[in-house]
Write a protein that holds these residues in place. Structure first.
Motif, PDB file in Angstrom:
ATOM      1  N   LEU A 266      43.298 -29.964 -90.825  1.00 30.37           N
ATOM      2  CA  LEU A 266      43.484 -31.387 -90.525  1.00 30.37           C
ATOM      3  C   LEU A 266      43.778 -32.194 -91.773  1.00 30.37           C
ATOM      4  N   ALA A 267      43.250 -31.777 -92.920  1.00 33.67           N
ATOM      5  CA  ALA A 267      43.556 -32.481 -94.165  1.00 33.67           C
ATOM      6  C   ALA A 267      45.041 -32.353 -94.490  1.00 33.67           C
ATOM      7  N   SER A 268      45.618 -31.164 -94.259  1.00 41.59           N
ATOM      8  CA  SER A 268      47.046 -30.961 -94.505  1.00 41.59           C
ATOM      9  C   SER A 268      47.888 -31.616 -93.422  1.00 41.59           C
ATOM     10  N   PHE A 269      47.506 -31.394 -92.178  1.00 38.28           N
ATOM     11  CA  PHE A 269      48.259 -31.913 -91.045  1.00 38.28           C
ATOM     12  C   PHE A 269      48.311 -33.439 -91.083  1.00 38.28           C
ATOM     13  N   GLY A 270      47.184 -34.050 -91.462  1.00 37.97           N
ATOM     14  CA  GLY A 270      47.097 -35.497 -91.478  1.00 37.97           C
ATOM     15  C   GLY A 270      47.968 -36.161 -92.522  1.00 37.97           C
ATOM     16  N   LYS A 271      48.428 -35.388 -93.513  1.00 33.01           N
ATOM     17  CA  LYS A 271      49.337 -35.954 -94.506  1.00 33.01           C
ATOM     18  C   LYS A 271      50.725 -36.197 -93.915  1.00 33.01           C
ATOM     19  N   VAL A 272      51.057 -35.472 -92.851  1.00 31.92           N
ATOM     20  CA  VAL A 272      52.381 -35.581 -92.240  1.00 31.92           C
ATOM     21  C   VAL A 272      52.305 -36.339 -90.924  1.00 31.92           C
ATOM     22  N   ILE A 273      51.302 -36.011 -90.107  1.00 31.80           N
ATOM     23  CA  ILE A 273      51.113 -36.680 -88.816  1.00 31.80           C
ATOM     24  C   ILE A 273      49.718 -37.287 -88.816  1.00 31.80           C
ATOM     25  N   GLU A 274      49.647 -38.597 -88.845  1.00 37.73           N
ATOM     26  CA  GLU A 274      48.374 -39.268 -89.060  1.00 37.73           C
ATOM     27  C   GLU A 274      47.691 -39.719 -87.774  1.00 37.73           C
ATOM     28  N   ARG A 275      48.474 -40.114 -86.771  1.00 30.96           N
ATOM     29  CA  ARG A 275      47.883 -40.747 -85.591  1.00 30.96           C
ATOM     30  C   ARG A 275      48.108 -39.914 -84.334  1.00 30.96           C
TER      31      ARG A 275
ATOM     32  N   GLY B  25      52.758 -18.050-105.895  1.00 32.32           N
ATOM     33  CA  GLY B  25      51.876 -17.001-105.413  1.00 32.32           C
ATOM     34  C   GLY B  25      50.672 -17.629-104.742  1.00 32.32           C
ATOM     35  N   PHE B  26      49.684 -16.797-104.439  1.00 30.59           N
ATOM     36  CA  PHE B  26      48.461 -17.293-103.815  1.00 30.59           C
ATOM     37  C   PHE B  26      47.583 -17.938-104.883  1.00 30.59           C
ATOM     38  N   GLU B  27      47.429 -19.245-104.792  1.00 33.25           N
ATOM     39  CA  GLU B  27      46.657 -19.982-105.783  1.00 33.25           C
ATOM     40  C   GLU B  27      45.187 -20.059-105.369  1.00 33.25           C
ATOM     41  N   PRO B  28      44.280 -20.196-106.343  1.00 24.43           N
ATOM     42  CA  PRO B  28      42.850 -20.273-106.004  1.00 24.43           C
ATOM     43  C   PRO B  28      42.575 -21.388-105.008  1.00 24.43           C
ATOM     44  N   ARG B  29      41.626 -21.145-104.135  1.00 19.88           N
ATOM     45  CA  ARG B  29      41.265 -22.145-103.133  1.00 19.88           C
ATOM     46  C   ARG B  29      40.675 -23.380-103.803  1.00 19.88           C
ATOM     47  N   PRO B  30      41.188 -24.568-103.481  1.00 19.07           N
ATOM     48  CA  PRO B  30      40.622 -25.794-104.067  1.00 19.07           C
ATOM     49  C   PRO B  30      39.155 -25.951-103.693  1.00 19.07           C
ATOM     50  N   ARG B  31      38.347 -26.278-104.666  1.00 23.75           N
ATOM     51  CA  ARG B  31      36.918 -26.500-104.425  1.00 23.75           C
ATOM     52  C   ARG B  31      36.635 -27.990-104.499  1.00 23.75           C
ATOM     53  N   LYS B  32      36.976 -28.680-103.440  1.00 23.56           N
ATOM     54  CA  LYS B  32      36.773 -30.116-103.421  1.00 23.56           C
ATOM     55  C   LYS B  32      36.294 -30.537-102.037  1.00 23.56           C
ATOM     56  N   VAL B  33      35.643 -31.664-102.001  1.00 25.19           N
ATOM     57  CA  VAL B  33      35.162 -32.205-100.740  1.00 25.19           C
ATOM     58  C   VAL B  33      36.346 -32.741 -99.941  1.00 25.19           C
ATOM     59  N   ILE B  34      36.440 -32.333 -98.684  1.00 26.33           N
ATOM     60  CA  ILE B  34      37.531 -32.781 -97.818  1.00 26.33           C
ATOM     61  C   ILE B  34      37.100 -34.046 -97.100  1.00 26.33           C
ATOM     62  N   GLU B  35      37.897 -35.090 -97.251  1.00 29.36           N
ATOM     63  CA  GLU B  35      37.614 -36.358 -96.586  1.00 29.36           C
ATOM     64  C   GLU B  35      38.647 -36.589 -95.492  1.00 29.36           C
ATOM     65  N   LEU B  36      38.165 -36.744 -94.270  1.00 27.25           N
ATOM     66  CA  LEU B  36      39.029 -36.976 -93.122  1.00 27.25           C
ATOM     67  C   LEU B  36      38.697 -38.321 -92.492  1.00 27.25           C
ATOM     68  N   SER B  37      39.686 -38.892 -91.845  1.00 26.21           N
ATOM     69  CA  SER B  37      39.415 -40.094 -91.059  1.00 26.21           C
ATOM     70  C   SER B  37      38.463 -39.722 -89.929  1.00 26.21           C
ATOM     71  N   PRO B  38      37.762 -40.677 -89.367  1.00 26.72           N
ATOM     72  CA  PRO B  38      36.860 -40.358 -88.250  1.00 26.72           C
ATOM     73  C   PRO B  38      37.562 -39.634 -87.111  1.00 26.72           C
ATOM     74  N   ALA B  39      38.804 -40.030 -86.808  1.00 20.84           N
ATOM     75  CA  ALA B  39      39.524 -39.394 -85.705  1.00 20.84           C
ATOM     76  C   ALA B  39      39.835 -37.942 -86.018  1.00 20.84           C
ATOM     77  N   LEU B  40      40.309 -37.671 -87.244  1.00 17.83           N
ATOM     78  CA  LEU B  40      40.628 -36.294 -87.611  1.00 17.83           C
ATOM     79  C   LEU B  40      39.360 -35.460 -87.769  1.00 17.83           C
ATOM     80  N   ALA B  41      38.299 -36.067 -88.271  1.00 20.22           N
ATOM     81  CA  ALA B  41      37.021 -35.348 -88.397  1.00 20.22           C
ATOM     82  C   ALA B  41      36.511 -34.913 -87.034  1.00 20.22           C
ATOM     83  N   ALA B  42      36.683 -35.764 -86.025  1.00 17.00           N
ATOM     84  CA  ALA B  42      36.247 -35.415 -84.672  1.00 17.00           C
ATOM     85  C   ALA B  42      37.029 -34.227 -84.136  1.00 17.00           C
TER      86      ALA B  42
END
Length: 222
Positions: free
Chosen positions: A95-104, A188-205
């Motif tokens: 959803l973090a990736s998807f929401g960058k292109v399709i938000e609503r 190539g396959f890059e290391p997995r980002p180690r960061k907190v994912i912040e989503l809108s309430p709708a995407l988090a649901a």
């Protein structure tokens, strides 16, 4: 897809049912480049499936990169004679990736997790599921996971699968400019980002709705 494209014995096909999906899309999420996709691909899913079955791609192996939600209004029985691999990913990351292109207007069905859970059931019952690959585990151990996947697929492991040149590829779909910016920067396959994912309430649901499905499939991942 990029990994398998590095093999000399393999052809890759990028989301051949995308135009079919757009003509039958059951949700309201707006896909950028929609008209370009419809113009570039066969819109009739049944005809696409016939091509997947019958076309000579000129190599020993062919990898069809499919999205589970693209199978809308199609019986999945054409997959049963094929070798199937399910690629899964934490829905919060999706959803973090998807929401960058399709938000609503994004639903669980837009990202395909409910359909993937159902497809897992069908492929398991029919004995046509070869492996489940988790994106996170893949990024943590690319060589190990790819090597284990190759064993499951009964093909030789090729270290060339771990690297590719940066930039667009000739086998990218016409939607690449909207969706592939990150992967075009990779080599190539890059290391997995180690960061907190912040989503809108709708995407988090939506992510929370999908999490039980992901956790169930994760138990079967390489």
């Amino acid at each position: 897809m990029y990994a398998f494209a590095q093999r000399g014995d393999t052809t890759v096909v990028d989301e051949p049912l995308y135009a079919h999906y757009l003509t039958h899309q059951p949700t309201e999420a707006h896909h950028p480049g929609r008209e370009a996709v419809l113009a570039a691909q066969e819109n009739d899913g049944a005809k696409v499936v016939d091509t997947l079955r019958e076309h000579d791609y000129g190599t020993e192996n062919v990898v069809f990169k499919q999205m589970t939600h693209h199978l809308v209004n199609l019986e999945p029985d054409f997959l049963y004679p094929m070798t199937n691999v399910l690629l899964i990913r934490d829905p919060h990351e999706i959803l973090a990736s998807f929401g960058k292109v399709i938000e609503r207007g994004v639903t669980a069905e837009d990202v395909g997790l409910p359909q993937q859970g159902e497809l897992f059931n069908r492929l398991t019952v029919t004995g046509s599921l070869s492996a489940v690959v988790d994106a996170g585990r893949l990024l943590d151990d690319p060589a190990g996971v790819i090597e284990r996947l190759c064993r499951r697929l009964d093909i030789d492991y090729d270290p060339a699968m771990l690297q590719w040149e940066a930039g667009p590829k000739p086998y990218d779909g016409v939607w690449a400019e909207h969706w592939y910016a990150g992967v075009h920067q990779s080599t190539g396959f890059e290391p997995r980002p180690r960061k907190v994912i912040e989503l809108s309430p709708a995407l988090a649901a939506v992510a929370d709705q999908c999490s039980p499905i992901y956790q169930r499939l994760l138990k079967h991942a390489l």
